[in-house]
Design a protein around this motif. Structure first.
Motif, PDB file in Angstrom:
ATOM      1  N   UNK A   1       0.819  -1.215   0.000  1.00  0.00           N
ATOM      2  CA  UNK A   1       0.000   0.000   0.000  1.00  0.00           C
ATOM      3  C   UNK A   1       0.852   1.263   0.000  1.00  0.00           C
ATOM      4  N   UNK A   2       2.114   1.121   0.332  1.00  0.00           N
ATOM      5  CA  UNK A   2       3.028   2.267   0.333  1.00  0.00           C
ATOM      6  C   UNK A   2       3.938   2.277  -0.899  1.00  0.00           C
ATOM      7  N   UNK A   3       3.984   1.179  -1.622  1.00  0.00           N
ATOM      8  CA  UNK A   3       4.873   1.063  -2.774  1.00  0.00           C
ATOM      9  C   UNK A   3       4.167   1.482  -4.055  1.00  0.00           C
ATOM     10  N   UNK A   4       4.959   1.915  -5.027  1.00  0.00           N
ATOM     11  CA  UNK A   4       4.457   2.122  -6.384  1.00  0.00           C
ATOM     12  C   UNK A   4       4.547   0.780  -7.093  1.00  0.00           C
ATOM     13  N   UNK A   5       3.393   0.205  -7.446  1.00  0.00           N
ATOM     14  CA  UNK A   5       3.389  -1.114  -8.068  1.00  0.00           C
ATOM     15  C   UNK A   5       4.148  -1.119  -9.395  1.00  0.00           C
ATOM     16  N   UNK A   6       4.242   0.033 -10.017  1.00  0.00           N
ATOM     17  CA  UNK A   6       4.986   0.104 -11.276  1.00  0.00           C
ATOM     18  C   UNK A   6       6.479  -0.189 -11.080  1.00  0.00           C
ATOM     19  N   UNK A   7       6.976  -0.014  -9.846  1.00  0.00           N
ATOM     20  CA  UNK A   7       8.372  -0.349  -9.580  1.00  0.00           C
ATOM     21  C   UNK A   7       8.590  -1.859  -9.563  1.00  0.00           C
ATOM     22  N   UNK A   8       7.521  -2.608  -9.358  1.00  0.00           N
ATOM     23  CA  UNK A   8       7.602  -4.076  -9.371  1.00  0.00           C
ATOM     24  C   UNK A   8       7.314  -4.604 -10.775  1.00  0.00           C
ATOM     25  N   UNK A   9       6.251  -4.088 -11.379  1.00  0.00           N
ATOM     26  CA  UNK A   9       5.851  -4.470 -12.738  1.00  0.00           C
ATOM     27  C   UNK A   9       5.107  -3.289 -13.343  1.00  0.00           C
ATOM     28  N   UNK A  10       5.660  -2.740 -14.396  1.00  0.00           N
ATOM     29  CA  UNK A  10       4.993  -1.625 -15.058  1.00  0.00           C
ATOM     30  C   UNK A  10       3.607  -2.014 -15.513  1.00  0.00           C
ATOM     31  N   UNK A  11       2.624  -1.143 -15.254  1.00  0.00           N
ATOM     32  CA  UNK A  11       1.251  -1.534 -15.582  1.00  0.00           C
ATOM     33  C   UNK A  11       1.054  -1.810 -17.068  1.00  0.00           C
ATOM     34  N   UNK A  12       1.887  -1.213 -17.916  1.00  0.00           N
ATOM     35  CA  UNK A  12       1.797  -1.454 -19.355  1.00  0.00           C
ATOM     36  C   UNK A  12       2.153  -2.905 -19.695  1.00  0.00           C
ATOM     37  N   UNK A  13       2.886  -3.581 -18.784  1.00  0.00           N
ATOM     38  CA  UNK A  13       3.341  -4.948 -19.043  1.00  0.00           C
ATOM     39  C   UNK A  13       2.540  -5.992 -18.270  1.00  0.00           C
ATOM     40  N   UNK A  14       1.575  -5.555 -17.479  1.00  0.00           N
ATOM     41  CA  UNK A  14       0.811  -6.480 -16.635  1.00  0.00           C
ATOM     42  C   UNK A  14      -0.466  -6.909 -17.336  1.00  0.00           C
ATOM     43  N   UNK A  15      -0.787  -8.192 -17.240  1.00  0.00           N
ATOM     44  CA  UNK A  15      -2.030  -8.705 -17.813  1.00  0.00           C
ATOM     45  C   UNK A  15      -3.090  -8.998 -16.749  1.00  0.00           C
ATOM     46  N   UNK A  16      -2.670  -9.631 -15.641  1.00  0.00           N
ATOM     47  CA  UNK A  16      -3.651 -10.049 -14.639  1.00  0.00           C
ATOM     48  C   UNK A  16      -3.148  -9.757 -13.230  1.00  0.00           C
TER      49      UNK A  16
ATOM     50  N   UNK B   1      -6.134   0.664  -4.726  1.00  0.00           N
ATOM     51  CA  UNK B   1      -4.780   0.711  -5.274  1.00  0.00           C
ATOM     52  C   UNK B   1      -4.740   0.086  -6.673  1.00  0.00           C
ATOM     53  N   UNK B   2      -5.431  -1.034  -6.830  1.00  0.00           N
ATOM     54  CA  UNK B   2      -5.465  -1.700  -8.139  1.00  0.00           C
ATOM     55  C   UNK B   2      -6.154  -0.830  -9.180  1.00  0.00           C
ATOM     56  N   UNK B   3      -7.258  -0.172  -8.791  1.00  0.00           N
ATOM     57  CA  UNK B   3      -7.995   0.641  -9.766  1.00  0.00           C
ATOM     58  C   UNK B   3      -7.143   1.800 -10.268  1.00  0.00           C
ATOM     59  N   UNK B   4      -6.270   2.332  -9.427  1.00  0.00           N
ATOM     60  CA  UNK B   4      -5.355   3.394  -9.871  1.00  0.00           C
ATOM     61  C   UNK B   4      -4.265   2.837 -10.783  1.00  0.00           C
ATOM     62  N   UNK B   5      -3.728   1.691 -10.410  1.00  0.00           N
ATOM     63  CA  UNK B   5      -2.674   1.044 -11.193  1.00  0.00           C
ATOM     64  C   UNK B   5      -3.165   0.646 -12.589  1.00  0.00           C
ATOM     65  N   UNK B   6      -4.440   0.294 -12.697  1.00  0.00           N
ATOM     66  CA  UNK B   6      -4.993  -0.234 -13.942  1.00  0.00           C
ATOM     67  C   UNK B   6      -5.392   0.848 -14.944  1.00  0.00           C
ATOM     68  N   UNK B   7      -5.340   2.096 -14.558  1.00  0.00           N
ATOM     69  CA  UNK B   7      -5.791   3.173 -15.435  1.00  0.00           C
ATOM     70  C   UNK B   7      -5.063   3.131 -16.785  1.00  0.00           C
ATOM     71  N   UNK B   8      -5.857   3.230 -17.857  1.00  0.00           N
ATOM     72  CA  UNK B   8      -5.281   3.275 -19.204  1.00  0.00           C
ATOM     73  C   UNK B   8      -4.742   1.954 -19.697  1.00  0.00           C
ATOM     74  N   UNK B   9      -5.103   0.842 -19.053  1.00  0.00           N
ATOM     75  CA  UNK B   9      -4.595  -0.470 -19.447  1.00  0.00           C
ATOM     76  C   UNK B   9      -5.747  -1.434 -19.713  1.00  0.00           C
TER      77      UNK B   9
END
Length: 946
Positions: free
Chosen positions: A507-522, A565-573
């Motif tokens: 909840x404190x991390x930027x998930x994009x630092x683990x896996x960019x949302x452009x590269x995530x499927x599920x 958090x997921x809904x923010x990460x998923x924007x534009x994907x």
């Protein structure tokens, strides 16, 4: 699949009774049975599902008939067909070159099976003479008693043939779960013994002890698995066992430290200190380089072993157990919980069942992938099948999966296993039954990798367990591919792939630092369940940060943070997500807070499992009522489904209550939306028990203070009302104070209440410290206590009808009851119907399995009907009939009368008539389901609020 009715099956039985020729009739016979089992006619007609007269390759000097009567490749079923009248248990003469031999049908089946390739070997032998079908599950033991189906019983026994069309993995899963839990028990024994040893090292701080025990357990488990899985060499060499067996217990710690150093050192680097590896410690030369960081930390403390610990590790865990068959999905979670102090205190293993994981991943992506593979099998041209299978395999290798609360990694591990099994199926299609002379290396065939799987976990030990589980899964699946390709020389070690499990607060991390949302499927997972009243200081801060500026966010379950958090990460994907959650997020006042926020972000719900019990393996059998919600930001071009009670329903829309209905939010109201009597809660007493008595306690008190009799009134909380067991309360409103002053026992209690309220703290308690004669709030009570009210328990067990009833307003009701201002028979009829129960079941919060009634949502928001005069009168009559039926059982409480099993027939009949009358007032048919009713109510609510 669509099943046929029993009449069709009976006609089939009559047609085939005592007749049927092995060669001429078997195709018609078995094609019909397959159709009964739901196989599409297209697959039957084009022979894509079952292969008749399947040829086998005879070996040199073999001359018997080289074809199998029938073979089903998808379920590995070999059918040996005989003509009607042939005894399936007796040998018959069969030609073999220039002579004949006596051989039973079972022996024929086994001989044919011997000539199949390894990836075609049968799981079942089916012997049939048209009048009888005998089934052998030869995966277990050929001596196991077979299942016998007589043709005349086919209508009732058809389900026993489901294995012909369904891949049965139940036994494999059950076996893996059993082994994995047993393995967890061994780890627990090792942990307990280590903890005893560490008690002797008081100079070490707790974190150091915990880290050392946990790290040592992970490493020991990997070594035990590696030995049994032959990662350390041939199993019979037992290199790990033999390395330690002659070592004195107090020297084992030192030997393990040396071993871990070797496992973390490349082979080529060992040559630089050749003497260390081969002269002083020759047994260490037998161990490979592991890589992956598992043995990199040299800072762990390994104490001298006791003889008991040595026996557990070497005799129980090494010699006495086979680790190669564990399920990494189950064992990872069991392993973590075994070493987790919180779950250990509950006294049992904890893991998410494989079945429950598939409730998440199957509708999210796995069902579609399986169907895609099945569609490839339908092509007739092998070149086309091969090309499409290669393309499918490439697609699998490009998918990425992310669990932002991965724990021991069981969702990721099971997803990896599922994808690799699909990949192996694709490889089978690519081979087309042909063998490959030069299989090359594993990378030439295996494209799906654990590099595709990403996770975040806050607990450092769970991260280690998750990585280890993924490595074990990778090794197990590589072996399956090896068996498929006859490639015995592939090496799994050193670990060639990196597990992307990251330690941290998701909840404190930027998930994009683990896996960019452009590269995530599920996105998948089972985020932590913590109720809004149980979040700790850090969790509360996390929730405040996630829902900054959102009103009433403090009432949300902690799991809601992952949705936001997921809904923010998923924007534009085009990411699709599915989480397991407590069902609190689809009930009561949480719904408008959370789901309005999510819908404003563009979230749409694609599939959902409505409330079901998520069992724990703990001895305490703690149960959580959960939902599964699949969602995305974009709208999928495929049907939406709701799963409930093992049924799958296609729907037009899934709203935040997980119903097929409009996206409306039932928000709390202070007044009813219709012109109906108000309802109010009973009193908040805050007397610390000094004013309330059981009947026996009151009688005992009055013997000592008889003049207090006029002060007592009946007192009900919700449970008291449902069980018809009132308590009694000292009630001082309008009492003669001069008389009370001369009641010493009463005065003692008044003083005790004053003292309690003075010292208890809390605004509403201390506010009335100087008014000990009154409750905290009077609410509905006036100087006049006359007439009746309708009493509604706030908390009740799940029943078809909410157990409400008439109460004399002279009784005092506590804060677990709602009461209407006046009693109205028509109102009682509406509220005591399945229509109102369905509404309450949907919009109100549950406490475990129990139901929590609210005036602001359950009552004030309820869409009442607008009946005709005739309908209104009819409901009054049917409501009175319910009261009359209750009166026929004067000694029965509401709990007795509304027991789901014991409900009296006359009361059940009266309710049925009332339901029919109320449904008619809503314009609904008498056979409406709860889902139909609630959908109608939501449409009414939408119209009313618009």
């Amino acid at each position: 699949m669509t099943r046929v009715n029993k009449k069709e099956i009976q006609n089939f039985v009559e047609a085939w009774s005592n007749q049927g020729h092995e060669i001429a009739d078997k195709v018609t016979y078995w094609n019909t049975i397959l159709r009964f089992l739901g196989v599409p006619q297209e697959q039957i007609d084009n022979h894509s599902f079952i292969d008749y007269e399947k040829t086998i390759k005879l070996k040199q000097n073999e001359h018997f008939n080289g074809s199998i009567d029938a073979y089903i490749p998808s379920t590995h079923v070999l059918i040996e067909q005989k003509s009607s009248g042939v005894d399936l248990s007796k040998p018959e003469s069969r030609p073999n070159g220039g002579h004949t031999e006596k051989i039973t049908p079972f022996e024929q089946a086994r001989r044919y099976d011997y000539h199949l390739s390894a990836n075609e070997r049968a799981y079942y032998y089916v012997l049939c003479n048209f009048d009888q079908i005998i089934i052998y599950d030869i995966r277990e033991n050929v001596d196991t008693k077979p299942v016998v189906i007589n043709l005349k019983d086919l209508a009732n026994d058809l389900y026993l043939l489901d294995f012909l069309v369904k891949k049965d993995e139940t036994k494999r899963i059950q076996k893996e779960q059993k082994i994995s839990v047993a393995a967890g028990g061994l780890v627990s024994k090792i942990y307990d013994e280590l903890a005893k040893i560490f008690d002797n090292y008081k100079q070490l701080d707790d974190d150091k002890v915990k880290h050392s025990i946990n790290s040592l357990c992970v490493r020991l488990v990997f070594c035990l698995y590696a030995e049994d899985a032959e990662l350390f060499g041939p199993k019979e060499d037992e290199v790990f066992y033999n390395y330690l067996k002659d070592v004195e217990p107090n020297q084992i710690g030192l030997k393990l430290k040396e071993l871990f150093k070797v496992l973390n050192t490349k082979i080529e680097d060992r040559d630089k200190t050749d003497a260390f590896w081969t002269v002083e410690h020759p047994k260490l030369a037998n161990f490979p380089y592991v890589n992956g960081g598992l043995f990199a930390d040299e800072d762990i403390f390994i104490p001298p072993f006791t003889q008991e610990l040595k026996d557990i590790v070497l005799n129980d865990a090494s010699k006495g157990f086979n680790w190669s068959d564990i399920s990494p999905t189950v064992f990872g979670a069991v392993f973590e919980s075994t070493l987790n102090p919180d779950t250990r205190r509950q006294g049992g293993m904890h893991y998410t069942s494989v079945e429950n994981i598939h409730k998440v991943i199957d509708p999210l992506f796995l069902d579609d992938l399986k169907q895609e593979l099945e569609d490839i099998k339908k092509y007739k041209n092998q070149a086309t099948i091969k090309a499409r299978a290669i393309k499918f395999q490439e697609k699998l290798s490009q998918l990425t999966f992310f669990d932002p609360a991965c724990g021991s990694g069981n969702f990721l591990t099971e997803t990896f296993l599922s994808l690799r099994r699909l990949e192996n199926e694709a490889i089978r299609l690519e081979l087309g039954g042909e063998s490959v002379l030069d299989v090359g290396q594993a990378d030439d065939w295996i494209k799906v990798s654990i590099k595709q799987f990403f996770g975040i976990e806050i607990n450092d030990f769970a991260v280690s367990v998750a990585k280890t589980a993924m490595w074990i899964a990778e090794d197990q699946m590589m072996k399956e591919t090896q068996d498929l390709l006859y490639a015995p020389d592939w090496d799994f070690l050193p670990l060639k792939t990196y597990v992307n499990i990251h330690e941290g607060n998701a909840l404190r991390m930027d998930w994009n630092d683990v896996l960019g949302n452009y590269a995530c499927h599920y996105i998948i997972g089972n985020p932590p369940f913590v109720g809004p009243q149980k979040v700790n200081k850090e969790q509360k801060a996390d929730r405040t940060m996630i829902f900054k500026g959102v009103k009433r966010a403090g009432m949300l379950d902690f799991v809601a943070c992952w949705y936001a958090k997921a809904s923010n990460y998923m924007q534009g994907t085009h990411i699709q997500a599915a989480f397991v959650s407590t069902n609190s997020i689809i009930q009561g006042t949480q719904v408008p807070v959370l789901w309005k926020y999510l819908f404003d972000k563009g979230v749409t719900i694609n599939f959902a499992y409505r409330s079901f019990t998520w069992d724990s393996e703990a001895k305490s059998k703690a149960q959580v009522i959960c939902v599964i919600i699949g969602f995305s930001i974009f709208k999928l071009n495929k049907p939406k489904y709701i799963f409930e009670n093992n049924q799958k329903h296609q729907v037009n829309n899934i709203n935040p209550y997980l119903l097929d209905g409009p996206n409306v939010f039932v928000t709390p109201r202070t007044k009813p939306i219709f012109d109906v009597p108000k309802i109010m809660k009973g009193i908040d007493l805050t007397d610390n028990g000094h004013y309330t008595f059981t009947y026996d306690e009151m009688i005992s008190f009055l013997k000592k203070e008889p003049q207090a009799k006029s002060l007592f009134r009946k007192y009900y909380m919700g449970r008291d009302f449902i069980n018809s067991k009132p308590r009694y309360i000292l009630w001082f409103k309008n009492a003669d104070l001069s008389k009370i002053r001369h009641m010493p026992l009463v005065m003692e209690r008044i003083k005790a209440v004053k003292e309690f309220r003075t010292n208890a703290g809390g605004r509403d308690t201390t506010r009335y410290k100087d008014e000990p004669l009154r409750p905290v709030f009077y609410r509905y009570y006036t100087d006049e206590h006359q007439g009746n009210a309708l009493a509604i328990p706030i908390v009740s067990a799940p029943r078809k009808y909410i157990p409400m009833g008439i109460i004399d307003k002279s009784a005092i009701c506590g804060g677990k009851l709602f009461l209407t201002e006046v009693y109205d028979t028509y109102l009682f009829g509406i509220l005591e119907s399945i229509i109102h129960t369905g509404w309450v079941n949907t919009v109100c919060t549950r406490l475990g399995q129990g139901l929590t009634y609210t005036n602001t949502i359950a009552y004030n928001d309820f869409p009442f009907p607008t009946p005709t005069d005739t309908q209104h009168k009819k409901i009054e009559e049917t409501a009175q009939a319910i009261l009359d039926a209750r009166a026929n059982h004067p000694n029965s409480s509401l709990a007795d009368l509304y027991d789901p099993v014991m409900m009296p027939a006359d009361l059940r009949k009266a309710h049925k008539a009332n339901d029919k009358a109320v449904l008619q007032a809503y314009g609904l048919p008498a056979d409406s389901s709860e889902a139909d009713i609630v959908a109608h109510l939501f449409k009414m609510y939408e119209d009313l609020t618009n």
